[in-house]
Design an enzyme around this catalytic site. Structure first.
Site, PDB file in Angstrom:
ATOM      1  N   ASP A 280       0.849  -1.187   0.000  1.00 55.82           N
ATOM      2  CA  ASP A 280       0.000   0.000   0.000  1.00 55.82           C
ATOM      3  C   ASP A 280       0.889   1.242   0.000  1.00 55.82           C
ATOM      4  OD1 ASP A 280      -2.248   1.520   0.085  1.00 55.82           O
ATOM      5  OD2 ASP A 280      -2.678   1.182   2.202  1.00 55.82           O
TER       6      ASP A 280
ATOM      7  N   ASP B  28      -2.461   2.576  -6.371  1.00 55.14           N
ATOM      8  CA  ASP B  28      -1.517   2.623  -5.242  1.00 55.14           C
ATOM      9  C   ASP B  28      -1.598   1.396  -4.335  1.00 55.14           C
ATOM     10  OD1 ASP B  28      -3.956   3.025  -4.019  1.00 55.14           O
ATOM     11  OD2 ASP B  28      -3.276   4.675  -2.767  1.00 55.14           O
ATOM     12  N   GLU B  29      -2.136   0.294  -4.830  1.00 56.23           N
ATOM     13  CA  GLU B  29      -2.405  -0.837  -3.936  1.00 56.23           C
ATOM     14  C   GLU B  29      -2.429  -2.141  -4.722  1.00 56.23           C
ATOM     15  OE1 GLU B  29      -6.132  -2.070  -0.992  1.00 56.23           O
ATOM     16  OE2 GLU B  29      -6.055  -0.099  -1.970  1.00 56.23           O
TER      17      GLU B  29
END
Length: 388
Positions: free
Chosen positions: A30, A128-129
């Protein structure tokens, strides 16, 4: 009486609990405050300042929504999906920067290239993950923790960004672990202590428990995993449906979902149930405005364009209905979504019948762009739950 260790009951039937598949090694990576972190990396003058990713409300007559912000801004209570105007009122010294989606996607792709050095089992959740299954990996490394550390090192060294990593044997626990020590943390939840960890976890920290469900559980006296685990399968399913079913297994450390290399999202939506029921248009408008802001925050996160908007509603008599309409984008999309949804409310809902459920969904995506990874900037930490 239900045997919480080996079996569970539903009605008169008894079933064995599924195997935990604890041999797996799953990472959740993350990137912390990804958009803001990229902007700070590229502009050193932003360091030490509150950075908000949104157009300045002075440029938009108070319109606009915060996409994300850095950790300094969060100290002022600023968060994603908040109106830019409120963010400005909370911190007038904040630096507002418009989103650069194409550029963030480029950086996200660079991060994924680093992931590919370790495994091809990568499930991108947003820009973003991502989840990585490193049970078998290209380095033939038995320690998922070491792989997580190496990923953090490579991302920081090559891209000057930081990320938090959760390590466990399933996706649910890996996700919780990545949130446990931010920014730049690495948290391990081993199978041997997973249930102990979950029993101590606040109910609002369970992934998938939103504010509405958290409120209902708290009212029922469920404040942590310990109280959640004491509820029977029947109680959870009967009161909370599919989410109740999932929580029954997850508080026991069971989540058999695989890391899927590709996933296509068909719709994004939010819905809420009400007790007592809603009886005025003003109440419906207020709730719909909140939900459309939440949906648009997810649309921004997943970076999709939608062509259809639908509302769903349930009357006091439990009859359920829906209505959808084409959506044509122009100008400031967030406010358009609310106006379209409000128009559907006015068109089809008879508020005098009492509303016990209201929802809004966007669908028919004409572009799906893979998702995001959150990265922290300073203070690199390594956390193992077994040391807590």
């Amino acid at each position: 009486m239900e045997d919480n260790k080996t079996n569970f009951q539903y009605g008169i039937l008894s079933f064995p609990l599924p195997d935990k598949a604890s041999h797996r090694r799953i990472l959740h990576v993350d990137m912390d405050a990804f958009y803001a972190s990229v902007e700070i990396r590229d502009n050193n003058s932003l360091r030490g300042k509150a950075v908000v990713i949104a157009r300045h409300p002075k440029e938009t007559n108070g319109r606009g929504i915060v996409s994300t912000c850095n950790y300094i801004a969060r100290q002022y209570g600023i968060h994603s999906a908040m109106s830019a105007q409120e963010a400005y009122e909370r911190c007038k010294e904040a630096v507002f920067i418009p989103t650069r989606h194409a550029y963030y996607r480029e950086v996200s792709q660079q991060i994924r290239e680093i992931f590919k050095r370790f495994t091809d089992k990568i499930e991108v959740v947003s820009v973003d993950e991502a989840y990585l299954d490193v049970t078998t990996n290209f380095y033939q490394e038995a320690s998922a923790q070491k792989i997580g550390q190496k990923i953090q090192y490579d991302i920081y060294k090559e891209l000057h960004l930081t990320c938090s990593v959760g390590v466990s044997y399933n996706k649910f626990l890996a996700k919780i672990a990545s949130d446990y020590e931010k920014p730049a943390g690495l948290t391990v939840i081993p199978a041997e202590t997973a249930e102990e960890f979950l029993e101590k976890l606040a109910i609002g920290k369970f992934h998938g428990v939103g504010k509405s469900l958290e409120s209902k559980l708290l009212q029922a006296g469920v404040t942590s995993g310990k109280e959640l685990k004491a509820l029977s399968y029947a109680d959870l399913v009967d009161h909370y449906g599919k989410m109740g079913r999932d929580l029954f297994f997850r508080v026991r450390g069971i989540d058999r979902r695989e890391v899927k290399a590709s996933r296509k999202r068909k719709s994004i939506g939010k819905e809420r149930t009400f007790a007592p029921i809603l009886l005025t248009h003003e109440e419906l408008y207020r709730v719909m405005k909140e939900m459309t802001e939440e949906v648009e925050a997810l649309v921004d996160k997943y970076q999709v364009n939608y062509k259809t908007v639908a509302i769903k509603f349930r009357y006091k008599d439990f009859s359920t209905h829906s209505k959808q309409t084409p959506f044509v984008f122009w100008g400031e999309r967030r406010w358009q979504l609310y106006r379209v949804a409000k128009g559907l409310i006015d068109e089809v809902i008879d508020v005098n019948r009492g509303i016990r459920l209201l929802g809004v969904t966007v669908m028919d995506f004409d572009e799906l762009i893979e998702e995001q990874v959150n990265l922290p900037l300073d203070d690199k930490r390594d956390t193992d739950f077994t040391k807590k």
